[in-house]
Design a protein around this motif. Structure first.
Motif, PDB file in Angstrom:
ATOM      1  N   PRO A 197      -7.929   2.058  -5.229  1.00 38.81           N
ATOM      2  CA  PRO A 197      -7.315   3.352  -5.537  1.00 38.81           C
ATOM      3  C   PRO A 197      -8.029   4.016  -6.712  1.00 38.81           C
ATOM      4  O   PRO A 197      -8.895   3.413  -7.350  1.00 38.81           O
ATOM      5  N   SER A 198      -7.619   5.209  -7.015  1.00 35.79           N
ATOM      6  CA  SER A 198      -8.277   5.979  -8.077  1.00 35.79           C
ATOM      7  C   SER A 198      -7.730   5.646  -9.468  1.00 35.79           C
ATOM      8  O   SER A 198      -7.849   6.444 -10.386  1.00 35.79           O
ATOM      9  N   CYS A 199      -7.139   4.471  -9.606  1.00 32.04           N
ATOM     10  CA  CYS A 199      -6.656   4.029 -10.914  1.00 32.04           C
ATOM     11  C   CYS A 199      -6.828   2.508 -10.988  1.00 32.04           C
ATOM     12  O   CYS A 199      -7.165   1.859  -9.997  1.00 32.04           O
ATOM     13  N   ARG A 200      -6.585   1.985 -12.158  1.00 27.67           N
ATOM     14  CA  ARG A 200      -6.636   0.536 -12.345  1.00 27.67           C
ATOM     15  C   ARG A 200      -5.421  -0.084 -11.655  1.00 27.67           C
ATOM     16  O   ARG A 200      -4.302   0.414 -11.794  1.00 27.67           O
ATOM     17  N   LEU A 201      -5.651  -1.154 -10.893  1.00 28.52           N
ATOM     18  CA  LEU A 201      -4.570  -1.828 -10.172  1.00 28.52           C
ATOM     19  C   LEU A 201      -4.524  -3.283 -10.618  1.00 28.52           C
ATOM     20  O   LEU A 201      -5.530  -4.002 -10.548  1.00 28.52           O
ATOM     21  N   ILE A 202      -3.354  -3.701 -11.106  1.00 31.06           N
ATOM     22  CA  ILE A 202      -3.157  -5.071 -11.563  1.00 31.06           C
ATOM     23  C   ILE A 202      -2.048  -5.688 -10.726  1.00 31.06           C
ATOM     24  O   ILE A 202      -0.972  -5.094 -10.580  1.00 31.06           O
ATOM     25  N   ALA A 203      -2.304  -6.857 -10.170  1.00 32.50           N
ATOM     26  CA  ALA A 203      -1.302  -7.562  -9.378  1.00 32.50           C
ATOM     27  C   ALA A 203      -0.908  -8.850 -10.079  1.00 32.50           C
ATOM     28  O   ALA A 203      -1.763  -9.673 -10.395  1.00 32.50           O
ATOM     29  N   ALA A 204       0.377  -9.001 -10.341  1.00 29.90           N
ATOM     30  CA  ALA A 204       0.907 -10.268 -10.844  1.00 29.90           C
ATOM     31  C   ALA A 204       1.310 -11.070  -9.611  1.00 29.90           C
ATOM     32  O   ALA A 204       2.254 -10.708  -8.913  1.00 29.90           O
TER      33      ALA A 204
ATOM     34  N   ARG B 256       0.819  -1.218   0.000  1.00 28.60           N
ATOM     35  CA  ARG B 256       0.000   0.000   0.000  1.00 28.60           C
ATOM     36  C   ARG B 256       0.848   1.262   0.000  1.00 28.60           C
ATOM     37  O   ARG B 256       0.451   2.266  -0.574  1.00 28.60           O
ATOM     38  N   VAL B 257       2.052   1.206   0.584  1.00 25.48           N
ATOM     39  CA  VAL B 257       2.925   2.383   0.598  1.00 25.48           C
ATOM     40  C   VAL B 257       3.406   2.690  -0.821  1.00 25.48           C
ATOM     41  O   VAL B 257       3.394   3.842  -1.256  1.00 25.48           O
ATOM     42  N   GLY B 258       3.816   1.670  -1.554  1.00 23.59           N
ATOM     43  CA  GLY B 258       4.277   1.873  -2.930  1.00 23.59           C
ATOM     44  C   GLY B 258       3.166   2.375  -3.841  1.00 23.59           C
ATOM     45  O   GLY B 258       3.394   3.237  -4.690  1.00 23.59           O
ATOM     46  N   ILE B 259       1.981   1.825  -3.667  1.00 23.53           N
ATOM     47  CA  ILE B 259       0.836   2.262  -4.485  1.00 23.53           C
ATOM     48  C   ILE B 259       0.493   3.714  -4.170  1.00 23.53           C
ATOM     49  O   ILE B 259       0.293   4.530  -5.071  1.00 23.53           O
TER      50      ILE B 259
ATOM     51  N   PRO C  43      -4.055  -1.970  -0.035  1.00 15.36           N
ATOM     52  CA  PRO C  43      -4.844  -0.790   0.355  1.00 15.36           C
ATOM     53  C   PRO C  43      -6.238  -1.237   0.831  1.00 15.36           C
ATOM     54  O   PRO C  43      -6.765  -2.256   0.370  1.00 15.36           O
ATOM     55  N   GLU C  44      -6.802  -0.482   1.736  1.00 13.44           N
ATOM     56  CA  GLU C  44      -8.103  -0.849   2.297  1.00 13.44           C
ATOM     57  C   GLU C  44      -9.244  -0.615   1.320  1.00 13.44           C
ATOM     58  O   GLU C  44     -10.293  -1.228   1.444  1.00 13.44           O
ATOM     59  N   GLN C  45      -9.041   0.292   0.372  1.00 15.93           N
ATOM     60  CA  GLN C  45     -10.081   0.538  -0.625  1.00 15.93           C
ATOM     61  C   GLN C  45      -9.434   0.704  -1.996  1.00 15.93           C
ATOM     62  O   GLN C  45      -8.236   0.937  -2.107  1.00 15.93           O
TER      63      GLN C  45
ATOM     64  N   PRO D 209      -2.051 -15.958  -1.748  1.00 13.80           N
ATOM     65  CA  PRO D 209      -3.402 -15.630  -1.279  1.00 13.80           C
ATOM     66  C   PRO D 209      -4.082 -14.652  -2.231  1.00 13.80           C
ATOM     67  O   PRO D 209      -3.419 -13.904  -2.947  1.00 13.80           O
ATOM     68  N   ASP D 210      -5.395 -14.698  -2.251  1.00 13.66           N
ATOM     69  CA  ASP D 210      -6.160 -13.795  -3.111  1.00 13.66           C
ATOM     70  C   ASP D 210      -6.116 -12.374  -2.564  1.00 13.66           C
ATOM     71  O   ASP D 210      -6.299 -12.164  -1.365  1.00 13.66           O
ATOM     72  N   PRO D 211      -5.916 -11.395  -3.439  1.00 16.57           N
ATOM     73  CA  PRO D 211      -6.000  -9.995  -3.014  1.00 16.57           C
ATOM     74  C   PRO D 211      -7.473  -9.581  -2.945  1.00 16.57           C
ATOM     75  O   PRO D 211      -8.350 -10.372  -3.310  1.00 16.57           O
ATOM     76  N   PRO D 212      -7.757  -8.352  -2.528  1.00 14.95           N
ATOM     77  CA  PRO D 212      -9.136  -7.881  -2.542  1.00 14.95           C
ATOM     78  C   PRO D 212      -9.752  -8.016  -3.942  1.00 14.95           C
ATOM     79  O   PRO D 212      -9.046  -7.957  -4.951  1.00 14.95           O
ATOM     80  N   GLY D 213     -11.040  -8.184  -4.002  1.00 17.29           N
ATOM     81  CA  GLY D 213     -11.742  -8.442  -5.257  1.00 17.29           C
ATOM     82  C   GLY D 213     -11.638  -7.349  -6.299  1.00 17.29           C
ATOM     83  O   GLY D 213     -11.816  -7.602  -7.483  1.00 17.29           O
ATOM     84  N   TRP D 214     -11.337  -6.119  -5.902  1.00 15.38           N
ATOM     85  CA  TRP D 214     -11.264  -5.019  -6.861  1.00 15.38           C
ATOM     86  C   TRP D 214      -9.903  -4.921  -7.549  1.00 15.38           C
ATOM     87  O   TRP D 214      -9.687  -4.074  -8.411  1.00 15.38           O
TER      88      TRP D 214
END
Length: 80
Positions: free
Chosen positions: A33-40, A2-5, A29-31, A47-52
């Protein structure tokens, strides 16, 4: 993570997309962000990240599958 994002989003030239490479064991991040976030997600059972968060799974292969002989095989069959 979350700090890097947050740092990327605080830059003067705000990104439209943030892509992170991670094993998934990170504080997200808890919510959304204001942009598209993609996690590889790297590894066999991250573990699964948040659904968004859009995700791409990157399995880990044994080192012997990644050596020069593997590359030669790929070239010999046309890169398939």
């Amino acid at each position: 993570m979350r700090v890097g994002i947050a740092s990327a989003l605080a830059s003067p030239d705000r990104p439209q997309v943030v892509i992170v490479l991670t094993d998934g064991f990170t504080p997200w991040p808890e919510q959304s962000p204001s942009c598209r976030l993609i996690a590889a997600l790297i590894g066999d059972t991250p573990p699964d990240p948040p659904g968004w968060i859009e995700t791409v799974r990157v399995p880990v292969r044994p080192a012997e599958d990644c050596g020069p002989s593997h590359l030669q095989e790929g070239l010999a069959d046309g890169g398939a």
